[in-house]
Design a protein around this motif. Structure first.
Motif, PDB file in Angstrom:
ATOM      1  N   GLU A   2       0.846  -1.192   0.000  1.00  0.00           N
ATOM      2  CA  GLU A   2       0.000   0.000   0.000  1.00  0.00           C
ATOM      3  C   GLU A   2       0.884   1.245   0.000  1.00  0.00           C
ATOM      4  OE1 GLU A   2      -3.370  -0.156  -0.069  1.00  0.00           O
ATOM      5  OE2 GLU A   2      -3.231  -2.344  -0.109  1.00  0.00           O
ATOM      6  N   ILE A   3       0.386   2.331  -0.536  1.00  0.00           N
ATOM      7  CA  ILE A   3       1.155   3.570  -0.614  1.00  0.00           C
ATOM      8  C   ILE A   3       1.522   4.089   0.775  1.00  0.00           C
ATOM      9  CG2 ILE A   3       1.027   5.995  -1.309  1.00  0.00           C
ATOM     10  CD1 ILE A   3      -0.614   5.052  -3.723  1.00  0.00           C
ATOM     11  N   THR A   4       0.623   3.922   1.729  1.00  0.00           N
ATOM     12  CA  THR A   4       0.863   4.445   3.079  1.00  0.00           C
ATOM     13  C   THR A   4       1.651   3.481   3.960  1.00  0.00           C
ATOM     14  OG1 THR A   4      -1.251   3.537   3.804  1.00  0.00           O
ATOM     15  CG2 THR A   4      -1.235   5.825   3.026  1.00  0.00           C
ATOM     16  N   GLU A   5       1.933   2.289   3.452  1.00  0.00           N
ATOM     17  CA  GLU A   5       2.577   1.241   4.234  1.00  0.00           C
ATOM     18  C   GLU A   5       4.094   1.410   4.247  1.00  0.00           C
ATOM     19  OE1 GLU A   5       0.998  -3.294   4.431  1.00  0.00           O
ATOM     20  OE2 GLU A   5       1.569  -2.525   2.486  1.00  0.00           O
ATOM     21  N   THR A   6       4.711   1.063   5.352  1.00  0.00           N
ATOM     22  CA  THR A   6       6.174   1.074   5.401  1.00  0.00           C
ATOM     23  C   THR A   6       6.699  -0.259   4.891  1.00  0.00           C
ATOM     24  OG1 THR A   6       6.260   0.234   7.666  1.00  0.00           O
ATOM     25  CG2 THR A   6       6.202   2.640   7.391  1.00  0.00           C
ATOM     26  N   LEU A  12      10.153  -7.418  -4.003  1.00  0.00           N
ATOM     27  CA  LEU A  12      10.686  -6.449  -4.966  1.00  0.00           C
ATOM     28  C   LEU A  12       9.687  -6.168  -6.088  1.00  0.00           C
ATOM     29  CD1 LEU A  12      14.402  -7.612  -5.266  1.00  0.00           C
ATOM     30  CD2 LEU A  12      13.500  -5.648  -4.004  1.00  0.00           C
ATOM     31  N   ARG A  13       8.953  -7.186  -6.511  1.00  0.00           N
ATOM     32  CA  ARG A  13       7.960  -7.031  -7.581  1.00  0.00           C
ATOM     33  C   ARG A  13       6.777  -6.175  -7.160  1.00  0.00           C
ATOM     34  NH1 ARG A  13       7.970 -12.443  -8.336  1.00  0.00           N
ATOM     35  NH2 ARG A  13       6.043 -12.674  -7.190  1.00  0.00           N
ATOM     36  N   SER A  14       6.461  -6.201  -5.882  1.00  0.00           N
ATOM     37  CA  SER A  14       5.213  -5.582  -5.452  1.00  0.00           C
ATOM     38  C   SER A  14       5.384  -4.322  -4.606  1.00  0.00           C
ATOM     39  CB  SER A  14       4.378  -6.612  -4.693  1.00  0.00           C
ATOM     40  OG  SER A  14       5.118  -7.145  -3.619  1.00  0.00           O
ATOM     41  N   LEU A  15       6.585  -3.774  -4.588  1.00  0.00           N
ATOM     42  CA  LEU A  15       6.778  -2.507  -3.884  1.00  0.00           C
ATOM     43  C   LEU A  15       6.116  -1.372  -4.665  1.00  0.00           C
ATOM     44  CD1 LEU A  15      10.531  -2.771  -2.795  1.00  0.00           C
ATOM     45  CD2 LEU A  15       8.527  -2.935  -1.328  1.00  0.00           C
ATOM     46  N   ARG A  25       7.514   4.342  -5.730  1.00  0.00           N
ATOM     47  CA  ARG A  25       8.539   5.216  -5.132  1.00  0.00           C
ATOM     48  C   ARG A  25       9.813   4.450  -4.781  1.00  0.00           C
ATOM     49  NH1 ARG A  25       6.454   6.503   1.014  1.00  0.00           N
ATOM     50  NH2 ARG A  25       6.565   4.359   1.684  1.00  0.00           N
ATOM     51  N   PHE A  26       9.768   3.117  -4.837  1.00  0.00           N
ATOM     52  CA  PHE A  26      10.949   2.308  -4.542  1.00  0.00           C
ATOM     53  C   PHE A  26      11.585   1.721  -5.801  1.00  0.00           C
ATOM     54  CE2 PHE A  26       8.562   2.121  -0.534  1.00  0.00           C
ATOM     55  CZ  PHE A  26       9.561   2.543   0.333  1.00  0.00           C
ATOM     56  N   GLU A  27      11.173   2.181  -6.986  1.00  0.00           N
ATOM     57  CA  GLU A  27      11.699   1.630  -8.230  1.00  0.00           C
ATOM     58  C   GLU A  27      13.211   1.779  -8.327  1.00  0.00           C
ATOM     59  OE1 GLU A  27       9.689   3.158 -11.654  1.00  0.00           O
ATOM     60  OE2 GLU A  27       7.790   2.213 -11.099  1.00  0.00           O
ATOM     61  N   HIS A  28      13.743   2.909  -7.896  1.00  0.00           N
ATOM     62  CA  HIS A  28      15.191   3.114  -7.953  1.00  0.00           C
ATOM     63  C   HIS A  28      15.927   2.145  -7.021  1.00  0.00           C
ATOM     64  CE1 HIS A  28      13.952   5.542  -4.484  1.00  0.00           C
ATOM     65  NE2 HIS A  28      15.224   5.509  -4.073  1.00  0.00           N
ATOM     66  N   VAL A  29      15.352   1.804  -5.906  1.00  0.00           N
ATOM     67  CA  VAL A  29      15.953   0.851  -4.978  1.00  0.00           C
ATOM     68  C   VAL A  29      15.929  -0.554  -5.598  1.00  0.00           C
ATOM     69  CG1 VAL A  29      15.771  -0.200  -2.694  1.00  0.00           C
ATOM     70  CG2 VAL A  29      15.290   2.234  -2.991  1.00  0.00           C
TER      71      VAL A  29
END
Length: 151
Positions: free
Chosen positions: A100-104, A136-139, A142-146
């Motif tokens: 989720e977008i709000t999830e850490t 990694l597939r489901s982040l 905003r984490f694409e660069h990571v």
């Protein structure tokens, strides 16, 4: 769990439970009853410590180890058909799981691990690599660069 209780020499408390105290009990009977209750509470404590949050919610109302163990054995020993259906449901949840977008990240990783542990309980295992790939597939975007850096 049984191994832990056997190791602490407490398994007999699960099997025998706490006997009722008779109305006009002797001092020795009261002491024996008090010791049984202590042992029962110790086993219940150990069972509580070994549960994840979801499972704990199911057994938190149990006042004796016999009640808690009955709940756990009923939930985890189910019929093969029920296990297969439950496993299908878990597979579907795993496939659809997205961060989720709000999830850490740590909360999301814990969700994936909890879901794969439930699947393992029902007979299906996932390698650590498969879990990492799923994460990694489901982040979120905003984490694409990571993800790119890790790959």
């Amino acid at each position: 769990m049984r191994v832990l209780l056997d190791n602490h020499e407490l398994w007999d408390a699960v099997e025998s439970g706490v006997s009722a105290l008779v109305a006009n009990a002797t001092e020795a009977q009261r002491v024996a009853h008090r010791d049984q209750k202590k042992k029962d509470n110790k086993v219940l404590y150990l069972i509580h410590q070994g549960m994840n949050d979801e499972t704990f919610q199911e057994i938190k109302g149990a006042t004796t180890v016999s009640e808690a163990w009955t709940i756990l054995s009923t939930n985890y020993k189910g019929d093969d058909k029920i296990k297969r259906v439950h496993l299908q449901t878990l597979r579907r949840q795993y496939e659809l799981l997205q961060m989720e977008i709000t999830e850490t990240v740590d909360v999301y990783i814990n969700k994936v691990i909890a879901l794969t542990n439930q699947m393992k309980t029902n007979g299906e295992t996932h390698s650590e690599q498969a879990k990492v790939e799923k994460i990694l597939r489901s982040l979120t975007p905003r984490f694409e660069h990571v993800v790119a850096a890790i790959e």
